[in-house]
Write a protein that holds these residues in place. Sequence first.
Motif, PDB file in Angstrom:
ATOM      1  N   LEU A  95      11.749  65.038  56.520  1.00  0.00           N
ATOM      2  CA  LEU A  95      10.343  65.035  56.165  1.00  0.00           C
ATOM      3  C   LEU A  95       9.750  63.685  56.551  1.00  0.00           C
ATOM      4  CD1 LEU A  95       7.881  66.295  54.660  1.00  0.00           C
ATOM      5  CD2 LEU A  95       8.746  65.189  52.589  1.00  0.00           C
ATOM      6  N   SER A  96       8.666  63.710  57.335  1.00  0.00           N
ATOM      7  CA  SER A  96       8.002  62.486  57.783  1.00  0.00           C
ATOM      8  C   SER A  96       6.531  62.530  57.407  1.00  0.00           C
ATOM      9  CB  SER A  96       8.134  62.321  59.299  1.00  0.00           C
ATOM     10  OG  SER A  96       9.481  62.296  59.709  1.00  0.00           O
ATOM     11  N   MET A  97       6.010  61.391  56.940  1.00  0.00           N
ATOM     12  CA  MET A  97       4.597  61.272  56.587  1.00  0.00           C
ATOM     13  C   MET A  97       4.089  59.920  57.049  1.00  0.00           C
ATOM     14  SD  MET A  97       4.645  62.828  52.687  1.00  0.00           S
ATOM     15  CE  MET A  97       6.009  61.774  52.193  1.00  0.00           C
ATOM     16  N   GLY A  98       2.872  59.895  57.585  1.00  0.00           N
ATOM     17  CA  GLY A  98       2.332  58.621  58.030  1.00  0.00           C
ATOM     18  C   GLY A  98       0.996  58.769  58.728  1.00  0.00           C
ATOM     19  N   GLY A  99       0.527  57.648  59.294  1.00  0.00           N
ATOM     20  CA  GLY A  99      -0.732  57.678  59.999  1.00  0.00           C
ATOM     21  C   GLY A  99      -1.114  56.313  60.530  1.00  0.00           C
ATOM     22  N   TYR A 100      -2.348  56.209  61.047  1.00  0.00           N
ATOM     23  CA  TYR A 100      -2.839  54.942  61.586  1.00  0.00           C
ATOM     24  C   TYR A 100      -4.302  54.746  61.181  1.00  0.00           C
ATOM     25  CZ  TYR A 100      -5.399  57.418  65.319  1.00  0.00           C
ATOM     26  OH  TYR A 100      -6.280  58.221  66.017  1.00  0.00           O
ATOM     27  N   TYR A 101      -4.767  53.487  61.346  1.00  0.00           N
ATOM     28  CA  TYR A 101      -6.155  53.142  61.065  1.00  0.00           C
ATOM     29  C   TYR A 101      -6.604  52.066  62.046  1.00  0.00           C
ATOM     30  CZ  TYR A 101     -10.254  51.151  58.754  1.00  0.00           C
ATOM     31  OH  TYR A 101     -11.512  50.683  58.490  1.00  0.00           O
ATOM     32  N   ILE A 102      -7.773  52.245  62.653  1.00  0.00           N
ATOM     33  CA  ILE A 102      -8.380  51.265  63.553  1.00  0.00           C
ATOM     34  C   ILE A 102      -9.739  50.880  62.960  1.00  0.00           C
ATOM     35  CG2 ILE A 102      -9.120  50.760  65.906  1.00  0.00           C
ATOM     36  CD1 ILE A 102      -7.423  53.136  66.842  1.00  0.00           C
ATOM     37  N   PRO A 103      -9.930  49.630  62.546  1.00  0.00           N
ATOM     38  CA  PRO A 103     -11.217  49.248  61.920  1.00  0.00           C
ATOM     39  C   PRO A 103     -12.418  49.534  62.812  1.00  0.00           C
ATOM     40  CG  PRO A 103      -9.553  47.571  61.508  1.00  0.00           C
ATOM     41  CD  PRO A 103      -8.945  48.538  62.481  1.00  0.00           C
ATOM     42  N   LYS A 104     -12.402  49.034  64.067  1.00  0.00           N
ATOM     43  CA  LYS A 104     -13.517  49.273  64.980  1.00  0.00           C
ATOM     44  C   LYS A 104     -13.020  49.078  66.401  1.00  0.00           C
ATOM     45  CE  LYS A 104     -18.369  48.055  65.835  1.00  0.00           C
ATOM     46  NZ  LYS A 104     -19.485  47.136  65.472  1.00  0.00           N
ATOM     47  N   ILE A 105     -12.737  50.174  67.084  1.00  0.00           N
ATOM     48  CA  ILE A 105     -12.032  50.121  68.360  1.00  0.00           C
ATOM     49  C   ILE A 105     -12.827  49.406  69.452  1.00  0.00           C
ATOM     50  CG2 ILE A 105     -12.882  52.327  69.262  1.00  0.00           C
ATOM     51  CD1 ILE A 105      -9.978  52.783  70.298  1.00  0.00           C
ATOM     52  N   ASN A 106     -14.143  49.392  69.361  1.00  0.00           N
ATOM     53  CA  ASN A 106     -14.969  48.761  70.398  1.00  0.00           C
ATOM     54  C   ASN A 106     -15.605  47.450  69.921  1.00  0.00           C
ATOM     55  OD1 ASN A 106     -16.715  49.857  68.575  1.00  0.00           O
ATOM     56  ND2 ASN A 106     -18.019  50.901  70.093  1.00  0.00           N
ATOM     57  N   SER A 107     -14.997  46.821  68.917  1.00  0.00           N
ATOM     58  CA  SER A 107     -15.539  45.581  68.381  1.00  0.00           C
ATOM     59  C   SER A 107     -15.512  44.471  69.432  1.00  0.00           C
ATOM     60  CB  SER A 107     -14.733  45.142  67.155  1.00  0.00           C
ATOM     61  OG  SER A 107     -15.167  43.886  66.686  1.00  0.00           O
ATOM     62  N   ILE A 108     -16.585  43.729  69.519  1.00  0.00           N
ATOM     63  CA  ILE A 108     -16.674  42.587  70.429  1.00  0.00           C
ATOM     64  C   ILE A 108     -16.403  41.284  69.686  1.00  0.00           C
ATOM     65  CG2 ILE A 108     -18.216  41.298  71.971  1.00  0.00           C
ATOM     66  CD1 ILE A 108     -19.706  43.892  72.491  1.00  0.00           C
ATOM     67  N   SER A 109     -16.776  41.209  68.440  1.00  0.00           N
ATOM     68  CA  SER A 109     -16.681  39.968  67.676  1.00  0.00           C
ATOM     69  C   SER A 109     -15.293  39.700  67.113  1.00  0.00           C
ATOM     70  CB  SER A 109     -17.697  39.983  66.531  1.00  0.00           C
ATOM     71  OG  SER A 109     -17.440  41.076  65.660  1.00  0.00           O
ATOM     72  N   SER A 110     -14.504  40.744  66.858  1.00  0.00           N
ATOM     73  CA  SER A 110     -13.206  40.550  66.205  1.00  0.00           C
ATOM     74  C   SER A 110     -12.098  41.297  66.943  1.00  0.00           C
ATOM     75  CB  SER A 110     -13.263  41.020  64.746  1.00  0.00           C
ATOM     76  OG  SER A 110     -11.978  40.976  64.151  1.00  0.00           O
ATOM     77  N   TYR A 111     -11.102  40.551  67.426  1.00  0.00           N
ATOM     78  CA  TYR A 111      -9.942  41.182  68.068  1.00  0.00           C
ATOM     79  C   TYR A 111      -9.185  42.055  67.072  1.00  0.00           C
ATOM     80  CZ  TYR A 111      -5.326  41.653  70.216  1.00  0.00           C
ATOM     81  OH  TYR A 111      -4.151  42.142  70.722  1.00  0.00           O
ATOM     82  N   TRP A 112      -9.018  41.581  65.815  1.00  0.00           N
ATOM     83  CA  TRP A 112      -8.208  42.300  64.829  1.00  0.00           C
ATOM     84  C   TRP A 112      -8.855  43.601  64.387  1.00  0.00           C
ATOM     85  CZ3 TRP A 112      -3.411  40.943  64.730  1.00  0.00           C
ATOM     86  CH2 TRP A 112      -3.070  39.631  65.088  1.00  0.00           C
ATOM     87  N   ASP A 113     -10.147  43.761  64.612  1.00  0.00           N
ATOM     88  CA  ASP A 113     -10.781  45.047  64.347  1.00  0.00           C
ATOM     89  C   ASP A 113     -10.376  46.097  65.372  1.00  0.00           C
ATOM     90  OD1 ASP A 113     -12.050  44.227  62.081  1.00  0.00           O
ATOM     91  OD2 ASP A 113     -14.027  43.970  63.001  1.00  0.00           O
ATOM     92  N   ARG A 114      -9.912  45.658  66.538  1.00  0.00           N
ATOM     93  CA  ARG A 114      -9.479  46.594  67.578  1.00  0.00           C
ATOM     94  C   ARG A 114      -7.990  46.940  67.472  1.00  0.00           C
ATOM     95  NH1 ARG A 114     -12.082  42.769  70.845  1.00  0.00           N
ATOM     96  NH2 ARG A 114     -10.162  42.416  72.047  1.00  0.00           N
ATOM     97  N   VAL A 115      -7.280  46.267  66.597  1.00  0.00           N
ATOM     98  CA  VAL A 115      -5.845  46.506  66.410  1.00  0.00           C
ATOM     99  C   VAL A 115      -5.620  47.826  65.666  1.00  0.00           C
ATOM    100  CG1 VAL A 115      -3.786  45.675  65.195  1.00  0.00           C
ATOM    101  CG2 VAL A 115      -5.221  44.068  66.474  1.00  0.00           C
TER     102      VAL A 115
END
Length: 429
Positions: free
Chosen positions: A320-340
């Motif tokens: 049994l596997s459970m999980g997922g992902y989250y991207i704050p703002k994929i096209n952010s210009i001001s913050s690199y970590w928002d694109r992570v």
Amino acid sequence: MIKRFILGILTLGTTTIVAQRNSASPYSYFGIGENFDQLTVEQSSMGGIGVAMKDTYHLNFTNPAANADLRVTTYAIGGSLSFLTLKESNGSSSGKSTNLRYIALGLPLGKKMGLTVGLQPFSSVGYGLLNSTYSGDDLLEISRFTGSGGTNRLYAGFGAYLFKGFSVGAEASFIFGNIENNIFNQKNNVSLGTKYEEELNIRGGQFKFGAQYETELKNKLKFNTGATVVLESDLSATGSERLYSLTLSNTGIEQGRDTLYTRNISGNITMPYKAAFGVGLGKTDKWYVGINQEFRKAITTSNGINTATNGYQYESGRKLSMGGYYIPKINSISSYWDRVTYRAGVRFEKLGVLVDGLGTGQNLTSIDDFGINIGIGLPLPKLLSNVNLGFEYGQRGTINNNLVKENYFNMKLSLSLNSLNWFIKRKID
């Protein structure tokens, strides 16, 4: 025969665990070794989900139907560094190993089809144990159990859309490799020791089929379902075994003496039928959560190749596997970590083997595995490509009934490189 000595591999209070640099697990004795999950680092960081997951810019090793979603040429390579601590009732030891986990290439074939090819390790054997028998303070006997080798798979997968939202896929694999198992035994006051050697050459094929369906709900939410089936397949195991006497020099070098017997061996290890189902919900390039459930039948063998005994038996397995992902703002210009991309997941697995550490044939214990995963995807200057880091902590087995418990920590790294132009001829204006 080695099957008569397997109890010594996983037991007893007198066992000292000898870690090897490329060790896999004491439980890698069974079948063709410790199986490598067919997952990218991205999937592994989410607990191993992927049966229902669609992705335009990353490969999906779990379901070949996902190849239909490839829109750019994708090259992927991944590796891992593993730290393993083995515990038993009166001691512990540790070791580490490194592995190249996959090299793969995905190609879009128009807007509704895709193809992947790749090479991955399929299983690994790498145990090393020392069993000492005492009478009071007197050492009576020493037995050393070692195993090495493993198998790889070369595969090709294809996926295509039959109609909007529904894709199907197929994958064919060729599995090949070599496995070696050895037992050395030396008794007190006996000048000669004995050594048993078994060498196996593994060959065979495997076929997987899959399907995925996606439908869009309100607020741009997308609901995904998927299923895969891996057909039962026979892997041929051919090779030789021999038993001979030997002496050890003061430096530990083995000097062979008389051969007690030698013969060729041939049999099959049947990889069982396996089915997996998954569902997921998310927003494109924003977030996704999913769950997978996998079921598989028990391994079977023939002609004395890893045949189950009173000391161990094969059983059906599940995961049994459970999980997922989250991207704050994929096209952010001001913050690199928002694109992570931030990933996390958890996994519960029953490996499909029962082991009796007490040697009575009445205390068979099912071997379970559990893992917690986190990871990140770091975008490269070209936004379609990224570096993926994954971290996993897990436990396998138990110290109950004189068995071995493993605590492991895996660090995983992959590159997912994408290009629209790799196979497009350049034009000069």
